[in-house]
Design a protein around this motif. Structure first.
Motif, PDB file in Angstrom:
ATOM      1  N   VAL A  84       4.293   0.063 -10.958  1.00 43.21           N
ATOM      2  CA  VAL A  84       2.954  -0.381 -10.595  1.00 43.21           C
ATOM      3  C   VAL A  84       2.734  -1.739 -11.249  1.00 43.21           C
ATOM      4  O   VAL A  84       3.358  -2.058 -12.261  1.00 43.21           O
ATOM      5  N   TRP A  85       1.871  -2.533 -10.648  1.00 40.86           N
ATOM      6  CA  TRP A  85       1.592  -3.866 -11.165  1.00 40.86           C
ATOM      7  C   TRP A  85       0.236  -3.821 -11.848  1.00 40.86           C
ATOM      8  O   TRP A  85      -0.774  -3.516 -11.218  1.00 40.86           O
TER       9      TRP A  85
ATOM     10  N   ASN B 277      -5.516  -1.262  -5.930  1.00 43.02           N
ATOM     11  CA  ASN B 277      -5.333  -1.786  -4.574  1.00 43.02           C
ATOM     12  C   ASN B 277      -6.651  -2.275  -3.970  1.00 43.02           C
ATOM     13  O   ASN B 277      -6.928  -2.050  -2.795  1.00 43.02           O
TER      14      ASN B 277
ATOM     15  N   PRO C 172       4.680  -5.933 -14.184  1.00 43.42           N
ATOM     16  CA  PRO C 172       5.240  -4.659 -13.739  1.00 43.42           C
ATOM     17  C   PRO C 172       5.255  -3.639 -14.880  1.00 43.42           C
ATOM     18  O   PRO C 172       5.593  -3.963 -16.012  1.00 43.42           O
TER      19      PRO C 172
ATOM     20  N   VAL D 149      -5.864  -3.330 -11.671  1.00 41.49           N
ATOM     21  CA  VAL D 149      -6.543  -4.431 -12.352  1.00 41.49           C
ATOM     22  C   VAL D 149      -7.532  -3.856 -13.342  1.00 41.49           C
ATOM     23  O   VAL D 149      -8.271  -2.914 -13.034  1.00 41.49           O
TER      24      VAL D 149
ATOM     25  N   ASP E 130      -2.427  -5.961 -13.885  1.00 37.30           N
ATOM     26  CA  ASP E 130      -2.830  -7.329 -14.210  1.00 37.30           C
ATOM     27  C   ASP E 130      -1.666  -8.311 -14.037  1.00 37.30           C
ATOM     28  O   ASP E 130      -1.453  -9.190 -14.856  1.00 37.30           O
ATOM     29  N   GLY E 131      -0.899  -8.111 -12.971  1.00 38.98           N
ATOM     30  CA  GLY E 131       0.194  -9.020 -12.643  1.00 38.98           C
ATOM     31  C   GLY E 131       1.515  -8.726 -13.320  1.00 38.98           C
ATOM     32  O   GLY E 131       2.501  -9.400 -13.058  1.00 38.98           O
TER      33      GLY E 131
ATOM     34  N   ASP F  89       1.592   0.138  -6.421  1.00 44.07           N
ATOM     35  CA  ASP F  89       0.151   0.044  -6.663  1.00 44.07           C
ATOM     36  C   ASP F  89      -0.174  -1.209  -7.480  1.00 44.07           C
ATOM     37  O   ASP F  89       0.581  -1.587  -8.368  1.00 44.07           O
ATOM     38  N   VAL F  90      -1.296  -1.825  -7.164  1.00 43.92           N
ATOM     39  CA  VAL F  90      -1.787  -2.980  -7.919  1.00 43.92           C
ATOM     40  C   VAL F  90      -3.017  -2.522  -8.686  1.00 43.92           C
ATOM     41  O   VAL F  90      -4.036  -2.167  -8.087  1.00 43.92           O
TER      42      VAL F  90
END
Length: 100
Positions: free
Chosen positions: A23-24, A77, A29, A96, A26-27, A93-94
């Protein structure tokens, strides 16, 4: 009463092989294993806090771990206010950090 001993090969709860995922956050991995929640992936990566409060920027992460409180909120996302302790992580998944 006696306990029932089940042969290891017949145990239906026996885990299968690990399936890694990324998953990513805050930018960056962050790796985990399929089946983990987002909170589990973050905690496994050594991240104890991923949200801050509006008044005072106090760090927050997992508090209750069962979806009752709102300390573990993240954006996933593009969807805000996702409880990281309840949402299973999916490869790609992104995530934040969220200021609430």
């Amino acid at each position: 009463m006696t306990s029932l001993r089940m042969p290891p090969g017949a145990d239906p709860a026996r885990p299968g092989p690990d399936r890694p995922l990324t998953v990513w956050v805050d930018g960056e991995p962050v790796t985990g294993t399929a089946g983990q929640t987002i909170a589990g992936v973050l905690l496994g990566a050594g991240r104890r806090a991923w949200r801050t409060t509006r008044g005072g920027a106090a760090p927050r992460g997992v508090f209750c771990g069962i979806g009752v409180c709102f300390d573990c909120l993240v954006e996933v996302n593009g969807l805000r206010d996702v409880r990281a302790c309840l949402r299973r992580a999916h490869d790609g998944d992104v995530v934040v950090r969220q200021v609430s």
